[in-house]
Design a protein around this motif. Structure first.
Motif, PDB file in Angstrom:
ATOM      1  N   SER A   3      -9.025  -9.685   2.364  1.00  0.00           N
ATOM      2  CA  SER A   3      -8.827  -8.256   2.598  1.00  0.00           C
ATOM      3  C   SER A   3      -9.585  -7.765   3.832  1.00  0.00           C
ATOM      4  O   SER A   3      -9.280  -6.697   4.363  1.00  0.00           O
ATOM      5  CB  SER A   3      -9.283  -7.456   1.374  1.00  0.00           C
ATOM      6  OG  SER A   3     -10.665  -7.661   1.118  1.00  0.00           O
ATOM      7  N   GLU A 102     -13.716  -9.773  -8.435  1.00  0.00           N
ATOM      8  CA  GLU A 102     -12.664  -8.997  -7.788  1.00  0.00           C
ATOM      9  C   GLU A 102     -12.736  -9.084  -6.264  1.00  0.00           C
ATOM     10  O   GLU A 102     -11.716  -9.138  -5.592  1.00  0.00           O
ATOM     11  CB  GLU A 102     -12.773  -7.514  -8.207  1.00  0.00           C
ATOM     12  CG  GLU A 102     -12.488  -7.263  -9.669  1.00  0.00           C
ATOM     13  CD  GLU A 102     -11.028  -7.441 -10.013  1.00  0.00           C
ATOM     14  OE1 GLU A 102     -10.173  -7.071  -9.181  1.00  0.00           O
ATOM     15  OE2 GLU A 102     -10.739  -7.949 -11.117  1.00  0.00           O
ATOM     16  N   ASN A 103     -13.952  -9.094  -5.730  1.00  0.00           N
ATOM     17  CA  ASN A 103     -14.159  -9.137  -4.274  1.00  0.00           C
ATOM     18  C   ASN A 103     -15.310 -10.093  -3.965  1.00  0.00           C
ATOM     19  O   ASN A 103     -16.469  -9.794  -4.291  1.00  0.00           O
ATOM     20  CB  ASN A 103     -14.502  -7.753  -3.727  1.00  0.00           C
ATOM     21  CG  ASN A 103     -13.396  -6.738  -3.966  1.00  0.00           C
ATOM     22  OD1 ASN A 103     -12.344  -6.801  -3.344  1.00  0.00           O
ATOM     23  ND2 ASN A 103     -13.648  -5.807  -4.877  1.00  0.00           N
ATOM     24  N   SER A 227     -10.244 -10.922  -1.922  1.00  0.00           N
ATOM     25  CA  SER A 227     -10.048  -9.884  -2.948  1.00  0.00           C
ATOM     26  C   SER A 227      -8.771 -10.121  -3.731  1.00  0.00           C
ATOM     27  O   SER A 227      -7.883 -10.882  -3.327  1.00  0.00           O
ATOM     28  CB  SER A 227      -9.986  -8.499  -2.288  1.00  0.00           C
ATOM     29  OG  SER A 227     -11.139  -8.236  -1.515  1.00  0.00           O
ATOM     30  N   ARG A 228      -8.682  -9.413  -4.847  1.00  0.00           N
ATOM     31  CA  ARG A 228      -7.449  -9.472  -5.628  1.00  0.00           C
ATOM     32  C   ARG A 228      -6.300  -8.822  -4.863  1.00  0.00           C
ATOM     33  O   ARG A 228      -5.147  -9.228  -4.994  1.00  0.00           O
ATOM     34  CB  ARG A 228      -7.668  -8.782  -6.970  1.00  0.00           C
ATOM     35  CG  ARG A 228      -6.515  -8.961  -7.953  1.00  0.00           C
ATOM     36  CD  ARG A 228      -6.898  -8.470  -9.328  1.00  0.00           C
ATOM     37  NE  ARG A 228      -8.014  -9.223  -9.892  1.00  0.00           N
ATOM     38  CZ  ARG A 228      -7.887 -10.428 -10.463  1.00  0.00           C
ATOM     39  NH1 ARG A 228      -6.709 -11.012 -10.530  1.00  0.00           N
ATOM     40  NH2 ARG A 228      -8.949 -11.021 -10.973  1.00  0.00           N
ATOM     41  N   LYS A 229      -6.628  -7.815  -4.045  1.00  0.00           N
ATOM     42  CA  LYS A 229      -5.606  -7.129  -3.259  1.00  0.00           C
ATOM     43  C   LYS A 229      -5.919  -7.306  -1.773  1.00  0.00           C
ATOM     44  O   LYS A 229      -7.075  -7.269  -1.356  1.00  0.00           O
ATOM     45  CB  LYS A 229      -5.563  -5.645  -3.614  1.00  0.00           C
ATOM     46  CG  LYS A 229      -5.191  -5.379  -5.067  1.00  0.00           C
ATOM     47  CD  LYS A 229      -5.199  -3.881  -5.370  1.00  0.00           C
ATOM     48  CE  LYS A 229      -4.840  -3.620  -6.821  1.00  0.00           C
ATOM     49  NZ  LYS A 229      -4.854  -2.157  -7.144  1.00  0.00           N
ATOM     50  N   SER A 230      -4.872  -7.465  -0.971  1.00  0.00           N
ATOM     51  CA  SER A 230      -5.071  -7.746   0.456  1.00  0.00           C
ATOM     52  C   SER A 230      -5.344  -6.495   1.279  1.00  0.00           C
ATOM     53  O   SER A 230      -5.729  -6.594   2.440  1.00  0.00           O
ATOM     54  CB  SER A 230      -3.833  -8.456   1.029  1.00  0.00           C
ATOM     55  OG  SER A 230      -2.683  -7.642   0.886  1.00  0.00           O
ATOM     56  N   GLY A 231      -5.138  -5.329   0.725  1.00  0.00           N
ATOM     57  CA  GLY A 231      -5.387  -4.101   1.463  1.00  0.00           C
ATOM     58  C   GLY A 231      -4.438  -3.941   2.635  1.00  0.00           C
ATOM     59  O   GLY A 231      -3.220  -4.062   2.499  1.00  0.00           O
ATOM     60  N   ASP A 235      -0.592 -10.556   3.221  1.00  0.00           N
ATOM     61  CA  ASP A 235      -0.894 -11.277   1.984  1.00  0.00           C
ATOM     62  C   ASP A 235      -0.858 -12.779   2.275  1.00  0.00           C
ATOM     63  O   ASP A 235       0.184 -13.429   2.201  1.00  0.00           O
ATOM     64  CB  ASP A 235       0.136 -10.910   0.906  1.00  0.00           C
ATOM     65  CG  ASP A 235      -0.196 -11.540  -0.434  1.00  0.00           C
ATOM     66  OD1 ASP A 235      -1.157 -12.307  -0.498  1.00  0.00           O
ATOM     67  OD2 ASP A 235       0.525 -11.267  -1.410  1.00  0.00           O
TER      68      ASP A 235
END
Length: 383
Positions: A3, A102-103, A227-231, A235
């Motif tokens: 992320s 998570e991060n 992170s779980r999300k790439s922001g 991806d």
């Protein structure tokens, strides 16, 4: 997935190593759009001398976390030099998938100048401190006036010449072509015109290796937040992964032109050949040539001829070390793995400005590290 990522790299940094890592972390957090309190995982490594000259730091991850003001519930330290950050990325992805964190912050680097100014490397640091050892056989090896790891890679280069007929000029041509990539990138530390002849005119440090085909240790850190999300970023995930390790000293190895990269890459050779660009560990010119062969990109013994006949620019036959590699960007704290990963992420996120690989959807990264090329990590990053 990543992320946020950032670097803070200088030829010589006057401040503390802690300030340097804090700068890299701040930039990565800004890209990721999160705060320090959101970091619940931490991975790093330690080499003697690169943390403000300390040869040892008791529970050093705790010291780093305390200074940075982060409170991770998962901490890890990987201890095989340059490719460690690549293993950390693979582990972090799996930890997040399993719900452990998570991060996760990957923070790799240090101050190479502290060791460099004492005319040693992290692999020869035991010459300054008798209580530091690289091998239980030091009483045998220290009979010789080696400049480890330069002497070791010089042996590999000389052996490659003997067995396969590679030449000094071919190695020099690789360095000159990487310099062209560096000049186009706009963000390399070492730039300017450089011909193969210039490389060969530079001083011989350990025959047959010349000064300009040896990486220059610098001060710096790279920070990567997984992170779980790439922001805001693409991806990108690890699609293929392998690592391999061996603990033999050079005299015990049947063929010193063979590295563990043969094993770390063997399960996805076909996929390697389908990649859009390549980032190979370039501590020395011969390191790149050995990886080209050991990972199956070119036939055994043919890397020199391949370099002569092919372009390695971003729009060439095989885009290789697209930002110029650590040979031109500097090697933070004697580890090039984070330089490779940083460049790969620039390319994959179309952030490489004037040196962008077109349609960069998949990259092969290979890291070689530890003493005597004992460790290799191979991975492919893609959507």
């Amino acid at each position: 997935m990543i992320s946020g990522f950032a670097e803070a790299v200088y030829k010589n940094y006057d401040g503390s190593v802690y300030d340097l890592m804090d700068e890299a972390l701040g930039k990565a957090l800004e890209m990721a759009g999160i705060e320090r309190k959101d970091l619940d995982g931490f991975m790093t490594t330690f080499l003697p001398g690169v943390f403000d000259g300390n040869i040892y730091m008791h529970f050093f991850p705790d010291q780093i976390c305390g200074y940075l003001g982060i409170t991770p519930k998962y901490i890890d330290s990987l201890d095989y030099g340059g490719p460690s950050v690549l293993s950390a990325l693979w582990r972090a992805e799996r930890l997040i998938k399993e719900g452990v964190a998570e991060n996760i912050l990957l923070l790799f680097g240090g101050k190479g100048s502290d060791v460099r100014k004492r005319k040693q490397t992290v692999d020869s640091f035991e010459k300054l401190y008798p209580e530091v050892t690289n091998t239980p056989y030091r009483h045998l090896i220290n009979l010789y006036n080696s400049i480890n790891p330069v002497s070791d890679y010089a042996l590999a280069a000389e052996r490659h010449k003997k067995i396969f007929g590679s030449t000094d000029y071919q190695r020099a041509e690789l360095i000159a072509k990487q310099r062209k990539n560096a000049n186009r990138s706009g963000y390399a530390m070492f730039t300017g015109d450089l011909s193969p002849e210039d490389v060969l005119k530079s001083s011989i440090i350990a025959s047959p290796l010349h000064l300009l085909e040896i990486v220059y240790p610098v001060d710096g850190f790279h920070a990567f937040i997984v992170s779980r999300k790439s922001g805001k970023l693409r991806d990108i995930r690890v699609q293929n992964y392998g690592e391999a390790h061996q603990s033999l000293l050079p005299p015990e190895v049947d063929d010193i032109t063979v590295t563990p990269a043969i094993e770390s890459s063997k399960n996805f050779r076909k996929e390697i050949l389908k990649c859009d660009f390549y980032e190979l560990y370039d501590s020395f010119s011969i390191t790149v040539m050995l990886q080209l062969e050991n990972t199956g990109i070119v036939p055994k013994g043919q890397s020199g001829k391949f370099i002569e006949k092919n372009s390695i620019s971003v729009d060439g036959d095989l885009p290789l070390n697209t930002g110029g590699g650590s040979i031109n960007r500097g090697q933070p704290a004697y580890m090039s793995g984070s330089v490779l990963l940083y460049e790969a992420l620039l390319q994959m996120n179309e952030m490489a400005s004037g040196n962008q690989v077109k349609n960069a959807r998949k990259v092969f990264i290979n890291g070689i590290g530890g003493w005597s090329r004992n460790h290799s990590v191979s991975l492919i990053l893609g959507d």
